[in-house]
Write an enzyme that holds these catalytic residues in place. Structure first.
Site, PDB file in Angstrom:
ATOM      1  CG  HIS A 263      -1.689   1.323   1.334  1.00 43.46           C
ATOM      2  ND1 HIS A 263      -1.240   2.394   2.070  1.00 43.46           N
ATOM      3  CD2 HIS A 263      -2.843   1.741   0.756  1.00 43.46           C
ATOM      4  CE1 HIS A 263      -2.096   3.388   1.961  1.00 43.46           C
ATOM      5  NE2 HIS A 263      -3.076   3.020   1.174  1.00 43.46           N
ATOM      6  CB  CYS A 264       3.607   2.306   2.182  1.00 45.19           C
ATOM      7  SG  CYS A 264       2.720   2.023   3.727  1.00 45.19           S
ATOM      8  CG  LEU A 265       7.466   1.654  -0.581  1.00 46.88           C
ATOM      9  CD1 LEU A 265       8.743   0.939  -0.974  1.00 46.88           C
ATOM     10  CD2 LEU A 265       7.794   2.914   0.200  1.00 46.88           C
TER      11      LEU A 265
END
Length: 434
Positions: A263-265
């Site tokens: 989800h983050c990068l």
């Protein structure tokens, strides 16, 4: 606020919310978890964990002790002394921020807001969300932030599969709408987090989170570009990286791969890009890194074509086995996994694609199919025209994969330690056998 006196409401019991709830409960805080999915709520109340890093036994023990309860009833938020919003913040199809889950959670909190309550947004978002979006919703109650209730932003720092850094021992950033908000927020989280780091504002905390992930995304973009350059030059990028890593100062090791996942990068830096476009400013490094990282699945699919061509086979009609479809080693998370793009590329070229991933028994494709992980037998490896190592799970036996497969494309350098791979005449390790 003493931990034994507090009730902590956690909205969203996913990868962020459930570990947060468990850490607080383990430290004696009564936790009321909120989720819109009835299956998630029933599972938690039944002592089950749907998060890989959290054993069922841990959740069951906290439920038995009365320290952890889950519900879909948002009206129970008014019983909480502190509330954390840990809901998803995906991108829309147009790559714009989708904060609909934050809006829904803030509305629920606003409807139940009581005097003295602490509200903390943990969902990653663009700078300004807490002040410009969440605060006005809560202010409809007639209560004033910093006096009647306390509003903060404290970004999650979750690293799935990391056995060392967990919620309790990872330093936690917090910024308050006012200095008093930050003070109250830091004091509460200190009940179950070892180290709090207070910044001057909610915006500073929001940007801190995006900087952390943009730093990684940009550096991964750089090393992925170096991998493309090395491929053109006929050089081994992993040899170059290992050589550079011997420098004791001024270099930090990043490694190339099939693309970004999780989800983050792939997502978080785009929140900042969107925000700055609204202010007529282009985030050039972030945008370029995103473009390079997004090209890596195409590059890997191209290496599969090249490897098959090397043994006289077209991609069309070839049987291709993807080894690992999770975005990261030893986790079950397939969010934004580059394996999906690799699958799409190969299937568009007419390949018959199977996958094996011990952490992902079923995999939903973009065209609404559900694929099932094939058992990794010797026959499966032998019958595949090409095996592609997309995720380097620890359980994969690289020597076995090399010895049983006709063609191997290694997007993670997982076969580097196998003597046959090191002795190959090929200067580039993406294709280790073909």
């Amino acid at each position: 606020m003493r931990s034994g006196d507090a009730t902590f409401g956690v909205i969203g019991l996913g990868y962020v919310g459930l570990p947060l709830a468990v850490e607080a409960a383990r430290n004696g805080i009564r936790v009321l978890g909120f989720d819109v999915e009835h299956g998630v709520v029933e599972g938690v109340n039944g002592g089950l964990s749907h998060i890989q890093d959290l054993p069922h036994e841990t959740v069951a023990d906290l439920v038995r002790k009365g320290l952890l309860t889950a519900t879909t009833d948002m009206s129970r938020l008014r019983k909480c002394d502190a509330v954390a919003i840990c809901v998803p913040t995906p991108l829309s199809r147009t790559r714009d921020p989708d904060i609909s889950h934050i809006l829904a959670a803030a509305e629920a909190v606003g409807d139940a807001l009581v005097e003295g309550q602490l509200v903390v947004l943990e969902s990653t978002t663009y700078p300004g969300t807490t002040r410009e979006v969440v605060l006005p919703i809560l202010a409809r109650s007639g209560l004033e932030a910093g006096r009647d209730f306390f509003l903060c932003f404290s970004p999650e720092r979750v690293d799935p599969g990391n056995a060392v850094w967990r919620t309790g021992n990872t330093p936690k950033i917090i910024g308050g709408m006012t200095p008093e908000c930050a003070k109250i927020g830091a004091a509460f989280y200190s009940c179950f987090v070892e180290r709090m780091v207070t910044v001057s504002s909610v915006e500073a905390a929001e940007l801190t989170k995006i900087l952390e992930n943009a730093f990684r995304a940009v550096n991964i973009g750089l090393v992925n570009e170096m991998a493309l350059i090395a491929d053109r030059l006929g050089l081994d990028i992993w040899e170059v990286i290992e050589a550079a890593d011997t420098k004791p100062f001024g270099f930090m090791k990043f490694t190339p791969g099939p693309g970004l996942g999780g989800h983050c990068l792939p997502v978080d830096p785009q929140y900042l890009s969107w925000k700055m476009r609204k202010m007529d400013h282009r985030t050039r490094l972030i945008d370029m890194a995103s473009e390079i990282n997004a090209e890596m699945p195409t590059f890997v699919a191209g290496k599969v074509r090249e490897a098959l061509n090397g043994v006289g086979k077209p991609v069309k009609g070839s049987r291709i086995l993807l080894l690992g479809v999770a975005y990261k080693k030893d986790v079950a998370d397939v969010r934004e996994s580059p394996a999906m793009d690799i699958l799409d590329h190969l299937e568009r070229d007419g390949a018959e694609v199977q996958y094996h991933d011990p952490h992902v028994p079923e995999w939903a494709t973009r065209d609404s199919r559900t694929l099932t992980s094939a058992p990794l037998t010797d026959d499966l490896l032998r019958e595949a025209d090409a095996a592609v190592i997309v995720t380097d799970h620890s359980c994969f036996d690289a020597a076995r994969i090399l010895s049983r497969s006709a063609v191997v494309v290694d997007a993670r350098n997982a076969t580097a330690a196998v003597p046959a791979a090191n002795s190959t005449a090929r200067p580039q390790r993406w294709i280790v056998k073909g």
